[in-house]
Design a protein around this motif. Structure first.
Motif, PDB file in Angstrom:
ATOM      1  N   MET A   1     -10.547   8.049  -0.490  1.00 35.17           N
ATOM      2  CA  MET A   1      -9.123   8.356   0.074  1.00 35.17           C
ATOM      3  C   MET A   1      -9.334   8.827   1.549  1.00 35.17           C
ATOM      4  O   MET A   1     -10.199   9.507   1.756  1.00 35.17           O
ATOM      5  N   ALA A   2      -8.432   8.061   2.356  1.00 35.52           N
ATOM      6  CA  ALA A   2      -8.448   8.532   3.728  1.00 35.52           C
ATOM      7  C   ALA A   2      -7.695  10.172   3.630  1.00 35.52           C
ATOM      8  O   ALA A   2      -6.537  10.040   3.357  1.00 35.52           O
ATOM      9  N   PRO A  74       6.258  -3.111   1.245  1.00 32.76           N
ATOM     10  CA  PRO A  74       5.403  -3.673   0.204  1.00 32.76           C
ATOM     11  C   PRO A  74       3.743  -3.496   0.521  1.00 32.76           C
ATOM     12  O   PRO A  74       3.568  -3.387   1.765  1.00 32.76           O
ATOM     13  N   GLY A  75       3.135  -3.269  -0.469  1.00 29.52           N
ATOM     14  CA  GLY A  75       1.678  -3.341  -0.052  1.00 29.52           C
ATOM     15  C   GLY A  75       0.887  -4.606  -0.531  1.00 29.52           C
ATOM     16  O   GLY A  75       1.507  -5.778  -0.759  1.00 29.52           O
ATOM     17  N   ARG A  76      -0.512  -4.344  -0.672  1.00 27.45           N
ATOM     18  CA  ARG A  76      -1.174  -5.524  -1.038  1.00 27.45           C
ATOM     19  C   ARG A  76      -1.972  -5.392  -2.484  1.00 27.45           C
ATOM     20  O   ARG A  76      -3.056  -5.889  -2.451  1.00 27.45           O
ATOM     21  N   GLY A  77      -1.347  -4.863  -3.526  1.00 25.36           N
ATOM     22  CA  GLY A  77      -1.732  -4.662  -4.665  1.00 25.36           C
ATOM     23  C   GLY A  77      -2.651  -3.246  -4.903  1.00 25.36           C
ATOM     24  O   GLY A  77      -3.141  -3.107  -6.125  1.00 25.36           O
ATOM     25  N   GLU A 136       6.774   2.349  12.438  1.00 26.98           N
ATOM     26  CA  GLU A 136       5.205   2.453  13.033  1.00 26.98           C
ATOM     27  C   GLU A 136       4.610   1.283  12.821  1.00 26.98           C
ATOM     28  O   GLU A 136       3.307   1.209  12.996  1.00 26.98           O
ATOM     29  N   GLY A 137       5.093   0.429  11.893  1.00 27.74           N
ATOM     30  CA  GLY A 137       4.370  -0.581  11.347  1.00 27.74           C
ATOM     31  C   GLY A 137       3.351  -0.533  10.345  1.00 27.74           C
ATOM     32  O   GLY A 137       2.229  -1.256   9.906  1.00 27.74           O
ATOM     33  N   PHE A 138       3.639   0.584   9.362  1.00 31.12           N
ATOM     34  CA  PHE A 138       2.685   0.887   8.534  1.00 31.12           C
ATOM     35  C   PHE A 138       2.514  -0.233   7.639  1.00 31.12           C
ATOM     36  O   PHE A 138       3.450  -0.626   6.940  1.00 31.12           O
ATOM     37  N   GLU A 139       1.359  -0.459   7.354  1.00 23.96           N
ATOM     38  CA  GLU A 139       0.898  -1.436   6.340  1.00 23.96           C
ATOM     39  C   GLU A 139       0.072  -0.817   4.964  1.00 23.96           C
ATOM     40  O   GLU A 139      -1.130  -0.982   5.343  1.00 23.96           O
ATOM     41  N   PRO A 140       0.949  -0.553   3.975  1.00 22.90           N
ATOM     42  CA  PRO A 140       0.156   0.101   2.961  1.00 22.90           C
ATOM     43  C   PRO A 140      -0.429  -0.802   2.139  1.00 22.90           C
ATOM     44  O   PRO A 140      -0.302  -1.910   1.954  1.00 22.90           O
ATOM     45  N   ALA A 141      -1.661  -0.244   1.576  1.00 23.10           N
ATOM     46  CA  ALA A 141      -2.487  -0.981   0.502  1.00 23.10           C
ATOM     47  C   ALA A 141      -1.632  -1.196  -0.954  1.00 23.10           C
ATOM     48  O   ALA A 141      -1.718  -2.376  -1.266  1.00 23.10           O
ATOM     49  N   GLY A 142      -0.996  -0.283  -1.105  1.00 29.14           N
ATOM     50  CA  GLY A 142      -0.021  -0.323  -2.378  1.00 29.14           C
ATOM     51  C   GLY A 142       1.504  -0.003  -1.875  1.00 29.14           C
ATOM     52  O   GLY A 142       1.532   0.552  -0.888  1.00 29.14           O
ATOM     53  N   ASP A 143       2.321  -0.562  -2.785  1.00 29.37           N
ATOM     54  CA  ASP A 143       3.720  -0.196  -2.160  1.00 29.37           C
ATOM     55  C   ASP A 143       3.944   1.316  -1.976  1.00 29.37           C
ATOM     56  O   ASP A 143       3.725   2.197  -2.790  1.00 29.37           O
ATOM     57  N   ALA A 437       1.952   9.634   1.809  1.00 27.81           N
ATOM     58  CA  ALA A 437       1.866   8.210   1.980  1.00 27.81           C
ATOM     59  C   ALA A 437       0.629   7.510   2.564  1.00 27.81           C
ATOM     60  O   ALA A 437       0.230   6.399   2.110  1.00 27.81           O
ATOM     61  N   GLN A 438       0.537   8.162   3.771  1.00 25.67           N
ATOM     62  CA  GLN A 438      -0.993   7.628   4.364  1.00 25.67           C
ATOM     63  C   GLN A 438      -2.092   7.676   3.497  1.00 25.67           C
ATOM     64  O   GLN A 438      -2.727   6.786   3.599  1.00 25.67           O
ATOM     65  N   ALA A 439      -2.362   8.798   2.731  1.00 21.44           N
ATOM     66  CA  ALA A 439      -3.482   8.991   2.171  1.00 21.44           C
ATOM     67  C   ALA A 439      -3.485   8.224   0.624  1.00 21.44           C
ATOM     68  O   ALA A 439      -4.546   7.825   0.551  1.00 21.44           O
ATOM     69  N   ILE A 440      -2.396   8.129   0.085  1.00 22.76           N
ATOM     70  CA  ILE A 440      -2.336   7.525  -1.337  1.00 22.76           C
ATOM     71  C   ILE A 440      -2.123   5.740  -0.990  1.00 22.76           C
ATOM     72  O   ILE A 440      -3.026   4.990  -1.518  1.00 22.76           O
ATOM     73  N   SER A 441      -1.255   5.376  -0.224  1.00 28.21           N
ATOM     74  CA  SER A 441      -0.833   4.291   0.003  1.00 28.21           C
ATOM     75  C   SER A 441      -1.506   3.416   1.279  1.00 28.21           C
ATOM     76  O   SER A 441      -1.604   2.364   1.429  1.00 28.21           O
ATOM     77  N   GLY A 442      -1.983   4.363   2.146  1.00 27.61           N
ATOM     78  CA  GLY A 442      -2.606   3.839   3.322  1.00 27.61           C
ATOM     79  C   GLY A 442      -3.893   3.028   3.197  1.00 27.61           C
ATOM     80  O   GLY A 442      -4.625   2.909   2.089  1.00 27.61           O
ATOM     81  N   GLY A 443      -4.281   2.395   4.321  1.00 21.01           N
ATOM     82  CA  GLY A 443      -5.521   1.578   4.430  1.00 21.01           C
ATOM     83  C   GLY A 443      -5.947   1.004   3.570  1.00 21.01           C
ATOM     84  O   GLY A 443      -6.393   0.484   2.931  1.00 21.01           O
TER      85      GLY A 443
END
Ligand SMILES: [Zn+2]
Length: 443
Positions: A1-2, A74-77, A136-143, A437-443
């Motif tokens: 986790m980041a 939306p995230g990437r799974g 900010e263009g946030f691209e989460p790993a998960g939704d 959001a950044q810690a759970i869904s982030g990068g």
């Protein structure tokens, strides 16, 4: 986790603070008192606000005027996180208020109005967190999902329970953050932020006490059900469950005392040594509680009642069933001319302590106030988190930090007159939700 903490630069935070203030004031001005609800007003306002920042929105409504909003980046799974809120409120009597309850007045650093604390404030903060990340263009790993549900206060099946059943893919998430706790309390000289991870089950029951009717001028020939009920009421009023240390109480005592959790019969004493508030927090969590609240008997002054009906509010520990509770009650009430009937049972779920969402809250608290710690609690009341836990096994916590308003004042204001939220707390909430959001869904 980041573990990215307090990311936004100060200037961005100031702008987001104003954005949250304006959005909350607009939300309060929409009358969504339930019943009748009319939550579509709030769902459309939030949709329009989020769409401006490019967030994908969808309204789901069982009937047109009671829509739920589900929005997502939306995230990437990866693991999905929902920021959960409800848009309905309880009623307000303007005569009791210092200001119009639907004014959203901003006064001395506070926003006033019905729903400011429960829970349009958190709804606005969640929307601002999601909108600002999208910009900010946030691209989460998960939704990253934003849910503004209808009908939490009454629970007639228009809100999250309905969404879970009819549109499960819209709200299926691994993690969620909702109302329930987040208050900062000082216990034994150290600050703690409470996080609710479980809820008791609300299981009211009916007690029908039977006698024989007769003319009230000759009490001797009848068998007065009301008088018989009095003994039962007294037994219920004096009931204390055999104490039990559930995981939330064990963890709470450990973090607050810095020692291993005490045995069940010593919890109250040890909590009292820390602070009276600690007793208030753990006492209802040591076992089931019962409180007789309603009674009805004869409809006529001169007729001795053959039936007295008692309604009893009853809260069970998570995982405790009706069968176990009924055995305890039969033992308490003894043999007699009474029948017990469970009216309903809802809630009573828990999420595990620890794991990524827990660590996210801990890392935020560590950065916001290094000397503070997070303490888990089980709520005696109900929130929508239950539906996600029950439907998807979601790790669902109640956490919206409240550092500036006195938690005891806040408790008094919820569902009461002069409800208001501190703008500083609203800003803190936006900061926390962005962090989560950044810690759970982030990068
Ligand atoms: Zn609420």
């Amino acid at each position: 986790m980041a573990a990215r903490v307090r990311d936004p630069p100060l200037s961005a935070t100031v702008a987001l603070r104003d954005e949250a203030v304006e959005l909350l004031r607009e939300l309060i001005r929409l009358d969504t008192v339930n019943p009748p609800g009319n939550e579509t007003l709030a769902a459309e306002l939030l949709r329009d606000y989020l769409e401006e920042s490019g967030v994908v929105c969808e309204l789901y409504a069982k009937v047109p005027e009671r829509a739920n909003l589900v929005a997502r980046i939306p995230g990437r799974g990866g693991p999905r996180l929902a920021l959960l809120s409800h848009t309905d409120t309880v009623l307000a009597d303007p005569a009791e208020w210092e200001v119009d309850p639907w004014s959203g007045e901003l006064r001395a650093g506070e926003i006033w109005g019905r729903g400011a604390l429960d829970m349009k404030g958190q709804a606005a903060a969640s929307a601002v967190a999601v909108a600002s990340l999208a910009r900010e263009g946030f691209e989460p790993a998960g939704d990253l999902v934003f849910v503004a549900a209808a009908d939490e206060e009454v629970g007639d099946g228009f809100g999250l329970s309905w969404l879970c059943e009819e549109h499960p893919e819209a709200v299926r998430v691994e993690y969620s953050l909702n109302e329930g706790a987040g208050d900062r309390v000082e216990l034994g000289g150290r600050p703690f932020y409470l996080c609710s991870t479980a809820e008791k089950m609300s299981s009211p029951f009916l007690l029908q006490v039977r006698g024989r009717s007769g003319h009230a001028s000759m009490p001797g020939i009848a068998d007065n059900a009301l008088v018989k009920a009095a003994k039962l009421i007294e037994r219920l009023g004096g009931f204390t469950a055999e104490p039990r240390v559930e995981p939330e109480v064990a963890a709470f005592m450990e973090v607050v005392t810095g020692e291993p959790a005490p045995p069940a019969d010593e919890v109250i004493e040890r909590a009292r040594a820390v602070h009276p508030l600690a007793v208030e927090l753990v006492e209802p969590l040591l076992g089931m509680t019962v409180a007789p609240t309603m009674a009805s008997a004869s409809q006529k002054r001169n007729v001795i009642p053959a039936l007295c009906e008692l309604t009893v509010d009853c809260r069970l520990l998570p995982g405790q069933g009706h069968a176990e509770a009924e055995a305890v009650l039969r033992d308490l009430l003894g043999e007699g001319d009474w029948e017990l009937e469970w009216i309903e049972g809802y809630g009573g779920t828990r999420s595990p302590l620890g794991g990524p969402l827990w660590e996210t809250i801990e890392s935020w608290v560590a950065a916001a106030e290094p000397e503070a710690a997070v303490a888990p609690i089980c709520l005696a009341g109900f929130t929508d988190s239950h539906w996600l836990r029950a439907a998807f096994g979601t790790v669902a916590y109640g956490f919206f930090p409240m550092r500036y308003m006195d938690p005891q004042l806040a408790t008094r204001l919820v569902h009461s007159a002069d409800e208001r939220v501190r703008v500083d707390d609203l800003e803190l909430g936006v900061d926390f939700l962005r962090h989560a959001a950044q810690a759970i869904s982030g990068g």
